[in-house]
Design a protein around this motif. Structure first.
Motif, PDB file in Angstrom:
ATOM      1  N   PRO A   1       0.812  -1.232   0.062  1.00 46.93           N
ATOM      2  CA  PRO A   1      -0.041   0.003  -0.169  1.00 46.93           C
ATOM      3  C   PRO A   1       0.888   1.247  -0.012  1.00 46.93           C
ATOM      4  O   PRO A   1       0.384   2.489  -0.424  1.00 46.93           O
ATOM      5  N   GLN A   2       2.219   1.305   0.491  1.00 48.99           N
ATOM      6  CA  GLN A   2       2.662   2.390   0.448  1.00 48.99           C
ATOM      7  C   GLN A   2       3.951   2.548  -0.424  1.00 48.99           C
ATOM      8  O   GLN A   2       5.261   2.480  -0.165  1.00 48.99           O
ATOM      9  N   TYR A   3       3.589   2.117  -1.650  1.00 45.38           N
ATOM     10  CA  TYR A   3       4.425   2.125  -2.936  1.00 45.38           C
ATOM     11  C   TYR A   3       4.293   3.019  -3.830  1.00 45.38           C
ATOM     12  O   TYR A   3       3.322   3.208  -4.486  1.00 45.38           O
TER      13      TYR A   3
ATOM     14  N   TYR B   1      -0.949  11.274  -7.751  1.00 47.19           N
ATOM     15  CA  TYR B   1       0.442  11.887  -7.539  1.00 47.19           C
ATOM     16  C   TYR B   1       0.691  12.392  -6.101  1.00 47.19           C
ATOM     17  O   TYR B   1       1.963  12.394  -5.663  1.00 47.19           O
ATOM     18  N   LEU B   2      -0.261  13.045  -5.432  1.00 48.29           N
ATOM     19  CA  LEU B   2      -0.017  13.795  -4.059  1.00 48.29           C
ATOM     20  C   LEU B   2      -0.013  12.491  -3.298  1.00 48.29           C
ATOM     21  O   LEU B   2       0.920  12.675  -2.229  1.00 48.29           O
ATOM     22  N   THR B   3      -0.338  11.386  -3.368  1.00 51.60           N
ATOM     23  CA  THR B   3      -0.234  10.231  -2.441  1.00 51.60           C
ATOM     24  C   THR B   3       1.177   9.837  -2.576  1.00 51.60           C
ATOM     25  O   THR B   3       1.871   9.558  -1.634  1.00 51.60           O
ATOM     26  N   ALA B   4       1.522   9.625  -3.925  1.00 48.28           N
ATOM     27  CA  ALA B   4       2.971   9.510  -4.071  1.00 48.28           C
ATOM     28  C   ALA B   4       4.043  10.278  -3.544  1.00 48.28           C
ATOM     29  O   ALA B   4       5.083   9.771  -2.899  1.00 48.28           O
ATOM     30  N   LEU B   5       3.675  11.549  -3.357  1.00 47.77           N
ATOM     31  CA  LEU B   5       4.588  12.467  -2.907  1.00 47.77           C
ATOM     32  C   LEU B   5       4.362  12.497  -1.490  1.00 47.77           C
ATOM     33  O   LEU B   5       5.730  12.619  -0.735  1.00 47.77           O
ATOM     34  N   GLU B   6       3.421  12.194  -0.774  1.00 41.65           N
ATOM     35  CA  GLU B   6       3.226  11.892   0.489  1.00 41.65           C
ATOM     36  C   GLU B   6       4.116  10.725   1.084  1.00 41.65           C
ATOM     37  O   GLU B   6       4.846  10.920   2.142  1.00 41.65           O
TER      38      GLU B   6
ATOM     39  N   ARG C   1       9.712  14.852  -5.371  1.00 40.32           N
ATOM     40  CA  ARG C   1       9.478  16.434  -5.736  1.00 40.32           C
ATOM     41  C   ARG C   1      10.615  16.880  -6.652  1.00 40.32           C
ATOM     42  O   ARG C   1      10.541  17.497  -7.397  1.00 40.32           O
ATOM     43  N   ARG C   2      11.776  16.278  -6.269  1.00 39.46           N
ATOM     44  CA  ARG C   2      12.894  16.832  -7.093  1.00 39.46           C
ATOM     45  C   ARG C   2      13.083  16.172  -8.380  1.00 39.46           C
ATOM     46  O   ARG C   2      14.070  16.532  -9.220  1.00 39.46           O
TER      47      ARG C   2
END
Length: 266
Positions: free
Chosen positions: A207-209, A233-238, A244-245
């Protein structure tokens, strides 16, 4: 806690009868506890069934002995519930590549081949694994590596076939990565619903992939489901703020913003 995980006539834990063996704590790779152990050629097999993390030494000596390859192999073999990462020296230089399984800790040495990595997983994961599972997982990993080469050559159909064969083997380890790779491959083939389904399968296992959320976002973006793409995308960023870079991630966000702006134009 020290757990002995031997193989027949070949201890998985490699004790040195004259050296001091050190063990890292479960919260840090710092070496804290020192103890001397007698040498035994034959040991009764016991399993550590609650492995949460495997750390592979990538310090200079182990690196020369192939620990980077070991790290890559274990990442592809380890069940999704177990984290795999690199660490500093584990204090067994010359007996590497070395790794430690936590929270035991369980120290493992001479883990320099794919076959040895599979043996380690059989010992660490107990009854859930056997050598049949290890063999299938190794075969699936080999298929995934071949698929990566085909993907790089833009032979997407062949890459998809190889990844599908890997999934059919039902490997215990690396299955989340295989689904994510097939999702990415199907995105390149413009098979967007199938790519979305594969990303969701990867997330069922892990789930945290973050990478799977990016694939999911790409599929939603291609299908013009912009709100869902943004959420992915926001979930991936979290999960992984470092992306982000990434230039590719920035490009995705720019593309999404352009799509949203076009939709909202009067």
């Amino acid at each position: 806690m020290e757990v002995l995980l031997p193989l027949p006539n070949r201890p998985l834990l490699i004790p040195n009868p004259t050296a001091t063996t050190t063990f890292p704590s479960s919260s840090s790779s710092a070496l804290r506890k020192r103890r001397r152990r007698p040498h035994h050629h034959h040991r009764r097999c016991r399993f550590w069934a609650e492995v949460e993390e495997i750390r592979v030494c990538t310090n200079r000596t182990c690196r020369r002995q192939g620990s980077l390859q070991t790290l890559e192999t274990l990442t592809g073999l380890t069940p999704p519930s177990v984290a795999v990462s690199s660490c500093g020296c584990l204090g067994l230089c010359g007996a590497g590549p070395n790794l430690v399984a936590l929270p035991g800790p369980v120290m493992v040495s001479h883990c320099g081949t794919a076959a040895r990595s599979a043996e380690v997983m059989v010992a660490l994961c107990g009854p859930a694994w056997d050598f049949g599972v290890a063999k299938r997982s190794l075969e699936a990993l080999a298929l995934r590596k071949k698929a990566e080469l085909e993907y790089d050559k833009r032979n997407f159909s062949q890459a998809e076939l190889l990844l599908s064969q890997a999934i059919e083997l039902k490997p215990m380890g690396g299955i989340n990565i295989i689904y994510e790779d097939r999702s990415r491959t199907r995105l390149a083939m413009k098979k967007y619903p199938e790519a979305l389904e594969d990303a969701k399968e990867a997330l069922l296992f892990t789930p945290q992939y973050a990478e799977a959320y990016i694939c999911q976002g790409d599929a939603f973006l291609a299908m013009s489901q912009f709100d869902l793409a943004e959420k992915s995308y926001l979930t991936a960023l979290e999960i992984d703020p470092s992306i982000r870079r990434s230039k590719s991630f920035k490009a995705r966000i720019v593309k999404l913003q352009e799509k949203l702006a076009a939709v909202n134009m009067p």
